[in-house]
Design a protein around this motif. Structure first.
Motif, PDB file in Angstrom:
ATOM      1  N   GLN A 196       0.800  -1.234  -0.182  1.00 43.29           N
ATOM      2  CA  GLN A 196       0.181   0.003  -0.014  1.00 43.29           C
ATOM      3  C   GLN A 196       0.822   1.339   0.123  1.00 43.29           C
ATOM      4  O   GLN A 196       0.361   2.176  -0.531  1.00 43.29           O
ATOM      5  CB  GLN A 196      -1.082   0.178   1.089  1.00 43.29           C
ATOM      6  N   THR A 203       0.242   6.722  -0.755  1.00 41.69           N
ATOM      7  CA  THR A 203      -0.177   5.423  -0.989  1.00 41.69           C
ATOM      8  C   THR A 203       0.047   5.202  -2.575  1.00 41.69           C
ATOM      9  O   THR A 203       0.342   5.911  -3.141  1.00 41.69           O
ATOM     10  CB  THR A 203      -1.682   5.242  -0.482  1.00 41.69           C
ATOM     11  N   ALA A 209      -5.248   1.780  -2.767  1.00 42.71           N
ATOM     12  CA  ALA A 209      -5.615   2.688  -1.596  1.00 42.71           C
ATOM     13  C   ALA A 209      -5.981   4.177  -2.121  1.00 42.71           C
ATOM     14  O   ALA A 209      -5.634   4.560  -3.114  1.00 42.71           O
ATOM     15  CB  ALA A 209      -4.384   2.616  -0.758  1.00 42.71           C
ATOM     16  N   LYS A 213      -7.171   4.669  10.574  1.00 43.00           N
ATOM     17  CA  LYS A 213      -8.081   4.693   9.228  1.00 43.00           C
ATOM     18  C   LYS A 213      -8.313   3.359   8.920  1.00 43.00           C
ATOM     19  O   LYS A 213      -7.682   2.393   8.840  1.00 43.00           O
ATOM     20  CB  LYS A 213      -7.414   5.559   8.108  1.00 43.00           C
ATOM     21  N   THR A 214      -9.522   3.249   8.551  1.00 38.26           N
ATOM     22  CA  THR A 214     -10.163   1.834   8.092  1.00 38.26           C
ATOM     23  C   THR A 214      -9.495   0.941   6.992  1.00 38.26           C
ATOM     24  O   THR A 214      -9.169  -0.088   6.951  1.00 38.26           O
ATOM     25  CB  THR A 214     -11.640   1.893   8.067  1.00 38.26           C
ATOM     26  N   TRP A 215      -8.981   1.812   5.785  1.00 40.63           N
ATOM     27  CA  TRP A 215      -8.510   1.397   4.778  1.00 40.63           C
ATOM     28  C   TRP A 215      -7.059   1.315   4.995  1.00 40.63           C
ATOM     29  O   TRP A 215      -6.363   0.643   3.933  1.00 40.63           O
ATOM     30  CB  TRP A 215      -8.916   2.242   3.657  1.00 40.63           C
ATOM     31  N   GLU A 248      -3.420  -0.163   5.565  1.00 43.00           N
ATOM     32  CA  GLU A 248      -2.714  -1.475   6.046  1.00 43.00           C
ATOM     33  C   GLU A 248      -1.659  -1.302   6.856  1.00 43.00           C
ATOM     34  O   GLU A 248      -0.589  -0.649   6.516  1.00 43.00           O
ATOM     35  CB  GLU A 248      -2.205  -1.951   4.517  1.00 43.00           C
TER      36      GLU A 248
END
Length: 306
Positions: A241, A251, A255, A278-280, A282
């Motif tokens: 990512q 990123t 992403a 942050k949820t996204w 890695e």
């Protein structure tokens, strides 16, 4: 002389004659005034009429000239527009062709590497600003991600000092150079990679050099740098990512587009933690990118400016 002028002169003379003959003063004065008026007014009228005709003729000629000029301007504009469209189309076509050629050159590194192929790819990458001559992109060559090979390009090598256009620098996680393997034009790809593999065997427990991973890693780094100006000059990829550049981390891939400068990471030790929430994100990729960026930046600060 016009008829009106003759009549005016005749009337004026008749008035004078009546005066001299002693005939009525009133009739004489009327004739004199009429004659004088005709003599004065008629030339002015004729002059005015001629001026009006001249003005009308000039106006007509001007309108014709304006129409002709407008037609020429319109023709010129249409020609310029066509020319601009042709130039724009040609420029766009050439840039797209160069972009495809660049991608093919970078892709060739992972499929059919040779010194010429690597040199062409690095020259083009340097020209586009994808890489920096001060620190080239590096690829991990150890399972524990502690040993890397930095691929350097030097557009003005000093051969008397043993410099080459291409060199491989084996370095530690923090960017410390362990050994340099120059790639001279006398060595084919196998010869230089055997030398590089021997260096790695001395520095790590890895049984052999993963040649495929080395060139595919370089290809991936150049491709990512080519995809966005904010991802250059590229230092290292931290799959899947995050990429480390000379300026910070950013990123790539699927992403969301997000970047943080090295200065911001160094100034705020909690920034990486907030970003990891942050949820996204890695987390492993982010952690490595932050660590690598700060380590290489510290190493850069300790290096001499020249």
């Amino acid at each position: 002389m016009s008829i009106a002028t003759v009549i005016g002169v005749g009337t004026l003379l008749a008035g004078f004659a009546l005066t001299s003959d002693g005939i009525g003063d009133w009739t004489s004065g009327v004739l004199v005034n009429i004659g004088a008026s005709v003599i004065l007014v008629v030339p002015i009228y004729l002059l005015t009429k001629r001026l009006d005709e001249r003005i009308e003729r000039v106006g007509s000629e001007t309108q014709s000239s304006v129409r002709a000029l407008a037609d020429r301007v319109e023709t010129f504009e249409q020609g310029v527009e066509r020319r601009i469209d042709e130039v724009a189309s040609s420029v766009a076509s050439r840039l797209a062709q160069e972009s495809r050629a660049d991608a093919e050159a970078f892709d060739a590194l992972g499929s059919a590497p040779s010194r010429d192929a690597v040199l062409r790819a690095l020259e083009r990458a340097n020209e586009l600003g994808l890489i920096s001559q001060r620190r080239g992109p590096r690829v991990c060559v150890s399972g524990d991600r502690q040993l890397f090979v930095q691929i350097s390009f030097n557009e003005n090598p000093d051969y008397f000092r043993g410099e080459e256009e291409i060199s491989f620098t084996v370095e530690g996680y923090d960017g410390t150079a362990l050994e340099v393997v120059p790639w001279s034009d006398k060595d084919d790809v196998e010869a230089v990679l055997v030398r590089l593999g021997r260096v790695l065997q001395r520095k790590t427990a890895e049984p052999h050099l993963d040649v495929k991973a080395l060139f595919e890693g370089l290809t991936a780094a150049l491709m990512v740098a080519q995809s966005d100006p904010d991802r250059r000059p590229i230092w290292q990829l931290c799959p899947p990512q995050w990429a480390v550049t000379e300026h910070g981390i950013i990123t790539y891939g699927n992403a969301p587009n997000y970047g943080v400068s090295i200065k911001a990471l160094a100034r705020d030790s909690h920034l990486a933690g907030h970003l990891a929430d942050k949820t996204w994100v890695e987390s492993d990729s982010l952690e490595e990118a932050v660590s690598v960026a700060l380590s290489l930046d510290r190493k850069r600060e300790l290096e001499p400016p020249f």
